[in-house]
Design a protein around this motif. Structure first.
Motif, PDB file in Angstrom:
ATOM      1  N   ALA A  11       5.463   7.555  10.936  1.00  0.00           N
ATOM      2  CA  ALA A  11       5.488   6.212  10.369  1.00  0.00           C
ATOM      3  C   ALA A  11       4.154   5.529  10.658  1.00  0.00           C
ATOM      4  O   ALA A  11       3.711   5.476  11.807  1.00  0.00           O
ATOM      5  N   VAL A  12       3.501   5.039   9.619  1.00  0.00           N
ATOM      6  CA  VAL A  12       2.230   4.344   9.744  1.00  0.00           C
ATOM      7  C   VAL A  12       2.279   3.080   8.891  1.00  0.00           C
ATOM      8  O   VAL A  12       3.230   2.859   8.154  1.00  0.00           O
ATOM      9  N   TRP A  13       1.243   2.279   8.991  1.00  0.00           N
ATOM     10  CA  TRP A  13       1.138   1.054   8.203  1.00  0.00           C
ATOM     11  C   TRP A  13      -0.006   1.203   7.217  1.00  0.00           C
ATOM     12  O   TRP A  13      -0.996   1.865   7.500  1.00  0.00           O
ATOM     13  N   SER A  14       0.125   0.528   6.092  1.00  0.00           N
ATOM     14  CA  SER A  14      -0.854   0.663   5.026  1.00  0.00           C
ATOM     15  C   SER A  14      -1.120  -0.690   4.386  1.00  0.00           C
ATOM     16  O   SER A  14      -0.237  -1.555   4.335  1.00  0.00           O
ATOM     17  N   VAL A  15      -2.340  -0.870   3.902  1.00  0.00           N
ATOM     18  CA  VAL A  15      -2.713  -2.030   3.079  1.00  0.00           C
ATOM     19  C   VAL A  15      -3.409  -1.509   1.839  1.00  0.00           C
ATOM     20  O   VAL A  15      -3.929  -0.387   1.825  1.00  0.00           O
ATOM     21  N   GLY A  16      -3.424  -2.335   0.806  1.00  0.00           N
ATOM     22  CA  GLY A  16      -3.969  -1.895  -0.470  1.00  0.00           C
ATOM     23  C   GLY A  16      -5.475  -1.930  -0.583  1.00  0.00           C
ATOM     24  O   GLY A  16      -6.047  -1.249  -1.424  1.00  0.00           O
ATOM     25  N   SER A  17      -6.153  -2.723   0.261  1.00  0.00           N
ATOM     26  CA  SER A  17      -7.606  -2.821   0.123  1.00  0.00           C
ATOM     27  C   SER A  17      -8.270  -3.031   1.477  1.00  0.00           C
ATOM     28  O   SER A  17      -7.661  -3.559   2.415  1.00  0.00           O
ATOM     29  N   ALA A  18      -9.520  -2.650   1.552  1.00  0.00           N
ATOM     30  CA  ALA A  18     -10.281  -2.728   2.801  1.00  0.00           C
ATOM     31  C   ALA A  18     -10.460  -4.162   3.279  1.00  0.00           C
ATOM     32  O   ALA A  18     -10.472  -4.421   4.485  1.00  0.00           O
TER      33      ALA A  18
END
Length: 183
Positions: free
Chosen positions: A105-112
């Motif tokens: 399980a990790v976390w993600s965002v759509g843009s830098a």
């Protein structure tokens, strides 16, 4: 392209808010000083392409977005502010295949450009979920708006540093002494 992030280390989080935040710099009389070098934030744990793209302006914006979470006066306000940071940043949990048979399980965002605030908000989410709202705050020392994360066993921290604590003690002593002399 989604960017995988991890929570910021708590020391890096307070360094970010105190070093680049508009309010801490104003209250501390540091507005004329140059901003710290971006290179001082080496321990962020962000992907290299995100860390290398950070600018002073982006760090100020991130610090200013995070400061209100520390300044919240009650748990509900703190929770709303932190949830808003996580949702506006597009932070979402994802599963990553580590091995042929294991998922992580990790976390993600759509843009830098959202990665720094999201990683900082994740660190606060994790810490506050474990320790509670009263473990973060803004220094109660005069002319200081630096933030702190209280990791002490007693959980009674009110100052960002020993320097601010000592200044407050000296001011209180002088005030008591002056009141006694005026009687």
């Amino acid at each position: 392209m989604a960017i995988t992030i991890s929570p910021l280390p708590l020391g890096a989080l307070t360094h970010l808010v105190n070093g680049w935040g508009t309010r801490p710099r104003q209250e501390g009389g540091r507005t004329q000083e140059p901003l710290p070098s971006v290179d001082t934030l080496t321990d962020l744990g962000l992907p290299d392409d995100v860390r290398n793209g950070l600018t002073g302006q982006a760090l100020v914006a991130a610090a200013d977005a995070l400061h209100p979470v520390f300044a919240a006066t009650d748990a509900a306000t703190c929770a709303r502010r932190l949830t808003r940071l996580l949702s506006t940043g597009g932070t979402r949990p994802v599963l990553d295949a580590v091995d042929d048979d294991r998922l992580d399980a990790v976390w993600s965002v759509g843009s830098a450009d959202r990665a720094l605030v999201a990683a900082a908000a994740l660190a606060l989410r994790q810490y506050l979920g474990e320790q509670g709202f009263a473990r973060v705050g803004v220094c109660t020392g005069g002319r200081c708006a630096d933030v702190y994360v209280d990791q002490s066993p007693g959980g009674r921290r009110r100052f960002c540093s020993v320097t601010c604590q000592n200044r407050a003690r000296v001011a209180a002593f002088r005030s008591r002494k002056a009141a006694t002399a005026a009687e």
